[in-house]
Design a protein around this motif. Structure first.
Motif, mmCIF file in Angstrom:
data_model
loop_
_atom_site.group_PDB
_atom_site.id
_atom_site.type_symbol
_atom_site.label_atom_id
_atom_site.label_comp_id
_atom_site.label_asym_id
_atom_site.label_seq_id
_atom_site.Cartn_x
_atom_site.Cartn_y
_atom_site.Cartn_z
ATOM 1 N N ARG A 176 -27.741 18.508 58.352
ATOM 2 C CA ARG A 176 -26.802 18.580 59.517
ATOM 3 C C ARG A 176 -26.116 17.363 59.813
ATOM 4 N NH1 ARG A 176 -31.346 21.351 61.265
ATOM 5 N NH2 ARG A 176 -32.183 19.733 62.238
ATOM 6 N N TRP A 177 -26.508 15.887 59.730
ATOM 7 C CA TRP A 177 -25.619 14.906 59.769
ATOM 8 C C TRP A 177 -24.626 14.682 58.825
ATOM 9 C CZ3 TRP A 177 -30.859 12.173 60.747
ATOM 10 C CH2 TRP A 177 -31.389 12.081 62.075
ATOM 11 N N ARG A 178 -25.146 15.230 57.663
ATOM 12 C CA ARG A 178 -24.007 14.892 56.652
ATOM 13 C C ARG A 178 -22.794 15.725 56.898
ATOM 14 N NH1 ARG A 178 -25.911 17.962 51.796
ATOM 15 N NH2 ARG A 178 -25.420 19.696 53.274
ATOM 16 N N ASP A 179 -23.362 17.189 56.982
ATOM 17 C CA ASP A 179 -22.360 18.184 57.572
ATOM 18 C C ASP A 179 -21.423 17.903 58.716
ATOM 19 O OD1 ASP A 179 -23.300 19.564 55.405
ATOM 20 O OD2 ASP A 179 -24.368 20.913 56.400
ATOM 21 N N ASP A 180 -21.822 17.277 59.598
ATOM 22 C CA ASP A 180 -21.152 16.808 60.920
ATOM 23 C C ASP A 180 -20.349 15.291 60.566
ATOM 24 O OD1 ASP A 180 -22.597 18.573 62.422
ATOM 25 O OD2 ASP A 180 -23.699 17.263 63.160
ATOM 26 N N GLY A 181 -20.217 15.092 59.350
ATOM 27 C CA GLY A 181 -19.540 13.884 58.877
ATOM 28 C C GLY A 181 -19.925 12.463 59.178
ATOM 29 N N ARG A 182 -21.412 12.495 59.446
ATOM 30 C CA ARG A 182 -21.602 11.141 59.645
ATOM 31 C C ARG A 182 -21.787 10.128 58.527
ATOM 32 N NH1 ARG A 182 -23.950 10.484 64.984
ATOM 33 N NH2 ARG A 182 -23.542 12.389 65.838
ATOM 34 N N ASP A 222 -31.231 7.397 67.167
ATOM 35 C CA ASP A 222 -30.638 8.653 67.550
ATOM 36 C C ASP A 222 -32.139 9.790 67.274
ATOM 37 O OD1 ASP A 222 -27.885 8.615 67.457
ATOM 38 O OD2 ASP A 222 -28.374 7.123 65.794
ATOM 39 N N GLN A 268 -32.368 18.405 58.848
ATOM 40 C CA GLN A 268 -31.726 17.202 59.744
ATOM 41 C C GLN A 268 -30.654 16.382 58.998
ATOM 42 O OE1 GLN A 268 -32.108 16.658 63.548
ATOM 43 N NE2 GLN A 268 -30.261 15.990 62.630
#
Length: 160
Positions: A93-99, A121, A90
């Motif tokens: 995913r957040w890192r890869d989504d640019g968060r 979230d 998780q």
């Protein structure tokens, strides 16, 4: 992606504080190549308000102010149970989504204001049992370190 912890209560100097610091130092070192940084704790004083609802509302305001802009994760016994791999994935995913950041919230003795929890979230449970904030902080710090080792392929985590 920056990782931050906002927690109600101050840990006294001693083995608990040292253990949190050790895990967060490890997480910071192993997280840098993974673009996971920060791994810092903001300690918020417990509210002295007269009722539990007022204390939770006051603490929620202070917790919100301490969190970075980005994802908010509440730690609550009524939250979702994740295994270590799921937790690590998780974060990835957040890192890869640019968060830009993930802020973890550890409430006080009365818990976290329900209105604040609804804005999260994700709400995560380490167990359906209630744990003291000092132990939750240690468990979260260890899981953050474990997540960096899982994502980097380090043998610290010996899952299936």
């Amino acid at each position: 992606m920056r990782i931050a912890i906002a927690a109600i209560g101050r840990m006294k100097n001693g083995p608990e504080r040292e253990l949190v610091a050790r895990y967060l130092e490890r997480a910071n070192a192993s997280g840098k190549p993974l673009a996971l940084t920060g791994f810092e704790v903001s300690e918020i004083n417990e509210s002295r308000a007269g009722s539990a609802a007022a204390r939770k509302a006051e603490e929620a305001k202070a917790l919100r102010a301490a969190l970075p802009e980005g994802i908010t994760v509440m730690l609550d016994e009524r939250g979702k149970g994740l295994n270590s791999e799921g937790f690590a994935n998780q974060l990835a995913r957040w890192r890869d989504d640019g968060r830009p950041a993930v802020g973890f919230v550890i409430g006080g003795a009365d818990g976290i204001d329900p209105d604040f929890v609804r804005t999260a979230d994700l709400t995560v449970s380490f167990s359906p049992m209630v744990w003291p904030h000092q132990l939750v902080r240690i468990m979260l710090a260890e899981q953050l370190y474990r997540a960096t080792t899982i994502l980097s392929g380090h043998p610290y985590h010996r899952g299936d």
